[in-house]
Motif scaffolding. Structure first.
Motif, PDB file in Angstrom:
ATOM      1  N   GLY A  99      -8.079 -20.255  63.211  1.00 49.19           N
ATOM      2  CA  GLY A  99      -9.167 -20.014  62.489  1.00 49.19           C
ATOM      3  C   GLY A  99     -10.212 -19.443  62.846  1.00 49.19           C
ATOM      4  O   GLY A  99     -11.705 -19.744  62.810  1.00 49.19           O
ATOM      5  N   THR A 100     -10.239 -18.601  62.287  1.00 49.87           N
ATOM      6  CA  THR A 100     -11.124 -17.383  62.718  1.00 49.87           C
ATOM      7  C   THR A 100     -11.728 -16.813  60.881  1.00 49.87           C
ATOM      8  O   THR A 100     -10.841 -17.437  60.507  1.00 49.87           O
ATOM      9  CB  THR A 100     -10.634 -16.065  62.988  1.00 49.87           C
ATOM     10  OG1 THR A 100      -9.453 -15.588  62.347  1.00 49.87           O
ATOM     11  CG2 THR A 100     -10.485 -15.659  64.709  1.00 49.87           C
ATOM     12  N   ASP A 101     -12.854 -16.581  60.944  1.00 50.07           N
ATOM     13  CA  ASP A 101     -13.441 -16.175  59.396  1.00 50.07           C
ATOM     14  C   ASP A 101     -12.847 -15.083  58.390  1.00 50.07           C
ATOM     15  O   ASP A 101     -12.172 -15.345  57.554  1.00 50.07           O
ATOM     16  CB  ASP A 101     -14.410 -15.367  60.064  1.00 50.07           C
ATOM     17  CG  ASP A 101     -15.684 -16.683  60.990  1.00 50.07           C
ATOM     18  OD1 ASP A 101     -15.433 -18.148  60.855  1.00 50.07           O
ATOM     19  OD2 ASP A 101     -16.752 -15.858  61.431  1.00 50.07           O
ATOM     20  N   VAL A 102     -12.085 -14.478  59.033  1.00 48.80           N
ATOM     21  CA  VAL A 102     -11.357 -13.081  58.930  1.00 48.80           C
ATOM     22  C   VAL A 102      -9.774 -13.182  59.107  1.00 48.80           C
ATOM     23  O   VAL A 102      -9.862 -12.744  60.294  1.00 48.80           O
ATOM     24  CB  VAL A 102     -12.205 -12.246  58.534  1.00 48.80           C
ATOM     25  CG1 VAL A 102     -11.218 -10.936  57.815  1.00 48.80           C
ATOM     26  CG2 VAL A 102     -13.030 -12.746  57.653  1.00 48.80           C
ATOM     27  N   THR A 103      -9.252 -13.090  58.708  1.00 46.81           N
ATOM     28  CA  THR A 103      -7.528 -12.390  58.630  1.00 46.81           C
ATOM     29  C   THR A 103      -7.200 -11.617  58.304  1.00 46.81           C
ATOM     30  O   THR A 103      -7.381 -11.254  57.131  1.00 46.81           O
ATOM     31  CB  THR A 103      -6.266 -13.186  58.801  1.00 46.81           C
ATOM     32  OG1 THR A 103      -7.103 -14.837  60.115  1.00 46.81           O
ATOM     33  CG2 THR A 103      -5.318 -13.370  59.982  1.00 46.81           C
ATOM     34  N   TYR A 104      -6.942 -10.365  58.817  1.00 45.01           N
ATOM     35  CA  TYR A 104      -6.159  -8.742  58.146  1.00 45.01           C
ATOM     36  C   TYR A 104      -4.546  -8.916  58.728  1.00 45.01           C
ATOM     37  O   TYR A 104      -5.061  -8.529  59.779  1.00 45.01           O
ATOM     38  CB  TYR A 104      -7.200  -8.142  57.750  1.00 45.01           C
ATOM     39  CG  TYR A 104      -8.096  -7.577  57.959  1.00 45.01           C
ATOM     40  CD1 TYR A 104      -7.333  -5.995  58.253  1.00 45.01           C
ATOM     41  CD2 TYR A 104      -9.082  -7.561  58.609  1.00 45.01           C
ATOM     42  CE1 TYR A 104      -8.169  -5.587  59.498  1.00 45.01           C
ATOM     43  CE2 TYR A 104      -9.946  -7.704  59.616  1.00 45.01           C
ATOM     44  CZ  TYR A 104      -9.367  -6.097  59.835  1.00 45.01           C
ATOM     45  OH  TYR A 104      -9.367  -5.067  60.539  1.00 45.01           O
ATOM     46  N   LEU A 105      -3.972  -7.798  57.790  1.00 46.29           N
ATOM     47  CA  LEU A 105      -3.025  -6.882  57.642  1.00 46.29           C
ATOM     48  C   LEU A 105      -3.322  -5.234  57.518  1.00 46.29           C
ATOM     49  O   LEU A 105      -3.622  -5.583  56.210  1.00 46.29           O
ATOM     50  CB  LEU A 105      -1.930  -7.656  57.373  1.00 46.29           C
ATOM     51  CG  LEU A 105      -0.118  -6.964  57.751  1.00 46.29           C
ATOM     52  CD1 LEU A 105      -0.023  -8.133  57.755  1.00 46.29           C
ATOM     53  CD2 LEU A 105       0.003  -5.758  56.902  1.00 46.29           C
ATOM     54  N   LEU A 191       4.682  -0.718  62.666  1.00 43.66           N
ATOM     55  CA  LEU A 191       4.577  -1.015  62.012  1.00 43.66           C
ATOM     56  C   LEU A 191       3.088  -1.143  61.637  1.00 43.66           C
ATOM     57  O   LEU A 191       2.683  -0.695  59.974  1.00 43.66           O
ATOM     58  CB  LEU A 191       5.291  -1.485  61.382  1.00 43.66           C
ATOM     59  CG  LEU A 191       6.662  -1.348  61.495  1.00 43.66           C
ATOM     60  CD1 LEU A 191       8.069  -2.731  61.235  1.00 43.66           C
ATOM     61  CD2 LEU A 191       7.050   0.065  61.179  1.00 43.66           C
ATOM     62  N   GLY A 192       2.236  -1.371  62.140  1.00 47.59           N
ATOM     63  CA  GLY A 192       0.531  -2.131  62.096  1.00 47.59           C
ATOM     64  C   GLY A 192       0.184  -2.802  62.258  1.00 47.59           C
ATOM     65  O   GLY A 192       0.797  -3.271  63.662  1.00 47.59           O
ATOM     66  N   VAL A 193      -1.301  -3.456  62.067  1.00 50.19           N
ATOM     67  CA  VAL A 193      -1.775  -4.076  63.319  1.00 50.19           C
ATOM     68  C   VAL A 193      -1.990  -5.519  62.377  1.00 50.19           C
ATOM     69  O   VAL A 193      -2.521  -5.513  61.586  1.00 50.19           O
ATOM     70  CB  VAL A 193      -2.642  -3.637  63.617  1.00 50.19           C
ATOM     71  CG1 VAL A 193      -3.972  -4.181  64.472  1.00 50.19           C
ATOM     72  CG2 VAL A 193      -2.471  -2.114  64.373  1.00 50.19           C
ATOM     73  N   LEU A 194      -2.367  -6.564  62.716  1.00 50.37           N
ATOM     74  CA  LEU A 194      -2.602  -7.436  62.444  1.00 50.37           C
ATOM     75  C   LEU A 194      -3.656  -8.292  63.367  1.00 50.37           C
ATOM     76  O   LEU A 194      -3.886  -8.682  64.356  1.00 50.37           O
ATOM     77  CB  LEU A 194      -1.257  -8.591  63.140  1.00 50.37           C
ATOM     78  CG  LEU A 194      -2.311 -10.224  62.348  1.00 50.37           C
ATOM     79  CD1 LEU A 194      -1.845  -9.880  60.195  1.00 50.37           C
ATOM     80  CD2 LEU A 194      -0.921 -11.475  62.179  1.00 50.37           C
ATOM     81  N   PHE A 195      -5.105  -8.608  61.968  1.00 48.96           N
ATOM     82  CA  PHE A 195      -6.362  -8.814  62.532  1.00 48.96           C
ATOM     83  C   PHE A 195      -6.462  -9.840  62.381  1.00 48.96           C
ATOM     84  O   PHE A 195      -6.675 -10.455  61.845  1.00 48.96           O
ATOM     85  CB  PHE A 195      -7.283  -7.536  61.953  1.00 48.96           C
ATOM     86  CG  PHE A 195      -7.306  -6.146  62.828  1.00 48.96           C
ATOM     87  CD1 PHE A 195      -7.933  -5.325  64.411  1.00 48.96           C
ATOM     88  CD2 PHE A 195      -6.278  -5.310  62.078  1.00 48.96           C
ATOM     89  CE1 PHE A 195      -7.615  -4.455  64.324  1.00 48.96           C
ATOM     90  CE2 PHE A 195      -6.246  -3.786  62.151  1.00 48.96           C
ATOM     91  CZ  PHE A 195      -7.080  -3.588  64.144  1.00 48.96           C
ATOM     92  N   ALA A 196      -6.991 -10.824  64.000  1.00 48.16           N
ATOM     93  CA  ALA A 196      -7.763 -11.984  63.008  1.00 48.16           C
ATOM     94  C   ALA A 196      -9.540 -11.359  64.079  1.00 48.16           C
ATOM     95  O   ALA A 196      -9.621 -10.949  64.790  1.00 48.16           O
ATOM     96  CB  ALA A 196      -7.844 -12.686  63.866  1.00 48.16           C
ATOM     97  N   ALA A 197     -10.541 -12.213  62.663  1.00 49.50           N
ATOM     98  CA  ALA A 197     -11.833 -12.111  63.287  1.00 49.50           C
ATOM     99  C   ALA A 197     -13.030 -12.625  62.982  1.00 49.50           C
ATOM    100  O   ALA A 197     -12.898 -13.800  62.028  1.00 49.50           O
ATOM    101  CB  ALA A 197     -12.389 -10.073  62.282  1.00 49.50           C
ATOM    102  N   ASN A 198     -14.179 -12.497  63.399  1.00 49.62           N
ATOM    103  CA  ASN A 198     -15.040 -13.820  63.293  1.00 49.62           C
ATOM    104  C   ASN A 198     -16.765 -13.092  63.456  1.00 49.62           C
ATOM    105  O   ASN A 198     -16.299 -11.890  63.395  1.00 49.62           O
ATOM    106  CB  ASN A 198     -15.202 -14.713  64.778  1.00 49.62           C
ATOM    107  CG  ASN A 198     -14.237 -16.411  64.682  1.00 49.62           C
ATOM    108  OD1 ASN A 198     -14.136 -16.796  63.897  1.00 49.62           O
ATOM    109  ND2 ASN A 198     -13.767 -15.609  66.219  1.00 49.62           N
ATOM    110  N   ARG A 199     -17.359 -13.624  62.195  1.00 50.99           N
ATOM    111  CA  ARG A 199     -18.722 -13.464  62.056  1.00 50.99           C
ATOM    112  C   ARG A 199     -20.096 -13.735  63.037  1.00 50.99           C
ATOM    113  O   ARG A 199     -21.044 -13.769  62.773  1.00 50.99           O
ATOM    114  CB  ARG A 199     -18.771 -14.041  60.482  1.00 50.99           C
ATOM    115  CG  ARG A 199     -17.893 -13.422  59.571  1.00 50.99           C
ATOM    116  CD  ARG A 199     -18.576 -13.359  58.548  1.00 50.99           C
ATOM    117  NE  ARG A 199     -17.883 -12.887  57.059  1.00 50.99           N
ATOM    118  CZ  ARG A 199     -16.701 -13.572  56.770  1.00 50.99           C
ATOM    119  NH1 ARG A 199     -16.609 -14.738  56.773  1.00 50.99           N
ATOM    120  NH2 ARG A 199     -15.604 -12.852  55.400  1.00 50.99           N
TER     121      ARG A 199
END
Length: 640
Positions: A99-105, A191-199
């Motif tokens: 339920g965050t505003d942005v999710t990216y890998l 191998l990488g990072v999975l991000f969740a972010a809010n504004r």
């Protein structure tokens, strides 16, 4: 409270209120409790229990949704086809559940120590989708370094390394709070990072961290599986290439074995270089040419066999390298002529016997093919040595016969005839003698060429190449022998004497032809096929016994002019020669001498003063003309 009780209807009403709105329903629960006879404390206790039940139900439903999303991702992992599509779906599911505003890998590149965004959900700027995080920058670098989740309620004030580019990208997307979890393969490699972010400023709950970590684990499986599949594919490709190389090597070895067997057969049955040429050309499917030690063509096989003229320096350098190393040399692409790709010198330990040239073709030149070419060159050297030994022995016998035929020895005609017949030559057929003016460096090769015809006899006598043939027409004999030799050595002057009636006349024929061959270059004839007959007057002068009488004749007719030239360094005799040759035309004589007409007229006046005006008239003109020519011929004879 022990004495208080709820009827069944009230209990059911409370349960309906709890199930109808798991995130609220406090007002409905309060109304249901008010309708009962419970006291205030009992009502509060029941309300608290119902609220706890609602929370448990909400958490169970959330867990159910999370597990459903994870199970769906697991099924997709089992049917992995499109890596990018699967990563995008994982990011979307994480985005919806957390339920965050942005999710990216972001995928980590260990070679460059940087992260590159690969899948996003909720972003609004295209620049963010192409974001690359350099080494050691931002929250992502800390996640990679610690291999543990990291978060910041406000990224702009977080204690992490910042750069203007990354800060601008985050600000452009309006991100404030960031949570990053590592994607770890097999507990070893990030191998990488999975991000969740809010504004907005936000503190992430443990359950959000755990859920995002679960999706990160799935994403790690996707990336690791894709990498393993790529490695498997590459391994299969390498294995296939290795099999193809092995098959090609086996094929080349089999082809080389066949060639070796054929080459051995050529040696055993006493074959020649032409068979080696054909065998190698067939095996390599390439044109092949074999040259002798003077780089004349011995044989060629295949279309467009390599030529031997106008070689670039690269070919000469390659031949030099092959001579030093004893190996075949493949010319570098871009430095090779269109008809030569590989060269190998045919040689022994002491001397080069020739060269083997291989042209372009479809069969590649690998180690096996190179070794086959080298073996062919060695076999050619062996055959050449054997052939040289046979030819030298035969040529020595034939050369001795030529010397005895032309020298004034006491050898009887019967013995000479018997020796000729022993060589397969009819002594009565040795009718016409031909002298060939061949440069010394090409004389040996020319002698080999002439020796190929068993019906003619060739050899060296007094440093001159001589051939005896049955052809009775001198000019035809000279032309035929010149044709045989000129193709191999270039320009050749062939001079034939008239047919001899007996073997004893051959010595005189040789002297005549040799003298003529020496004279003709001074008369401007250095290449061609001629008979001595048209030049007998010159020969008579060159062979005259009373040379002093000729000198006296010349002095009597043009002595004053000769003396004038000697004393003053002029060349009035040459002017007379051109003037008489040009039918007494001063203009044509001047053109021939390449001087002005007035110069010729002035010289003629001087000659008139020395010889008198009548030297250009009647019988005296003939005798003066003869004296001029005799003067020129005797000068040439003296030089010879």
């Amino acid at each position: 409270m022990t004495d208080e009780a709820l009827d069944v209807g009230a209990v059911l009403d409370l349960l309906d209120a709890a199930l109808a709105d798991p995130h609220g329903g406090a007002a409905r629960i309060a109304r249901s409790l008010e309708a009962t006879d419970l006291g205030a404390e009992a009502a509060r206790t029941i309300a608290d229990r119902v609220a706890a039940l609602q929370r448990e139900l909400a958490q169970s439903r959330r867990r159910e949704n999370e597990l459903s999303a994870l199970f769906t991702s697991a099924r997709e992992l089992a049917e992995l086809r499109d890596v990018d599509l699967l990563l995008h779906r994982l990011v979307l599911r994480a985005h919806d559940l957390i339920g965050t505003d942005v999710t990216y890998l972001s995928v980590y590149d260990p070679d460059r120590d940087e992260l590159r965004v690969r899948a996003t959900a909720g972003t609004v700027t295209s620049e963010f989708e192409r974001l690359i995080v350099p080494p050691g920058v931002g929250l992502a670098a800390r996640v990679v370094r610690t291999r543990a989740p990291q978060w910041a309620a406000r990224y702009d004030t977080a204690d992490v390394p910042h750069t203007d580019d990354i800060d601008d990208a985050v600000a452009g997307e309006g991100l404030v709070a960031l949570l990053g979890v590592p994607m770890i393969a097999g507990g070893r490699e990030t191998l990488g990072v999975l991000f969740a972010a809010n504004r907005y400023e936000h503190g992430f709950r443990p359950d959000q961290v755990a859920l995002l970590s679960a999706f990160a684990d799935h994403a790690a499986v996707v990336l690791e599986t894709a990498r393993l599949l790529a490695q498997t594919t590459a391994s299969e490709t390498d294995a296939r290439r290795a099999r193809d190389r092995l098959a090609g090597h086996v094929e080349a070895m089999e082809r080389a074995s066949v060639v070796h067997e054929r080459l051995t057969g050529i040696v055993l049955r006493g074959g020649g270089a032409d068979e080696v040429c054909d065998t190698l050309a067939t095996a390599l499917a390439r044109p092949v040419t074999i040259l002798d030690r003077d780089h004349h063509v011995v044989c060629g096989a295949g279309t467009d066999a390599p030529r031997t003229a106008d070689w670039p320096d690269s070919v000469r350098d390659a031949l030099g390298t092959s001579r030093r190393t004893g190996r075949a040399v493949v010319l570098r692409e871009g430095a090779r002529p269109p008809d030569i790709e590989v060269v190998a010198v045919v040689q022994t330990a002491d001397a080069a016997l020739g060269a083997l040239l291989v042209g372009p073709g479809d069969v590649g030149i690998g180690a096996v093919e190179t070794r086959t070419i080298e073996r062919s060159a060695q076999i050619t050297a062996l055959l050449t040595l054997r052939q040289d030994a046979l030819l030298e022995g035969e040529q020595r016998v034939r050369g001795d016969l030529v010397v005895d035929l032309l020298s004034a020895t006491s050898t009887s005609n019967a013995e000479l005839a018997a020796r000729a017949r022993a060589q397969g030559i009819d002594p009565q057929g040795l009718r016409t003698l031909v002298v060939l003016d061949v440069p010394p460096e090409h004389r040996r090769h020319a002698l080999r060429v002439l020796s190929r015809d068993p019906g003619q006899l060739a050899g060296e006598y007094l440093g001159t190449l001589v051939a005896l043939t049955a052809t009775t027409d001198p000019e035809k004999a000279a032309a035929e022998l010149r044709r045989q030799v000129a193709g191999a050595v270039g320009g050749v002057l062939a001079v034939a004497a008239p047919p001899a009636d007996a073997l004893t006349e051959l010595a005189a024929r040789f002297a005549s032809a040799r003298n003529c061959a020496r004279l003709l270059p001074h008369l401007g004839i250095a290449d061609g096929a001629v008979s001595t007959v048209p030049y007998l007057p010159y020969e008579a002068v060159l062979g005259a016994a009373d040379h002093g009488a000729i000198t006296a004749f010349v002095d009597a007719l043009i002595g004053p002019v000769v003396a004038w030239d000697v004393a003053r360094g002029t060349d009035l005799v040459a002017t007379m020669h051109h003037y008489l040759d040009e039918q007494s035309s001063p203009t044509r004589a001047a053109r021939s001498l390449r001087v002005h007409t007035n110069t010729v007229l002035q010289r003629l006046e001087r000659i008139d003063a020395l010889l008198g005006d009548d030297w250009k008239e009647g019988d005296k003109r003939f005798r003066v003309s003869l004296a001029v020519r005799l003067r020129r011929i005797t000068a040439i004879a003296d030089e010879a």
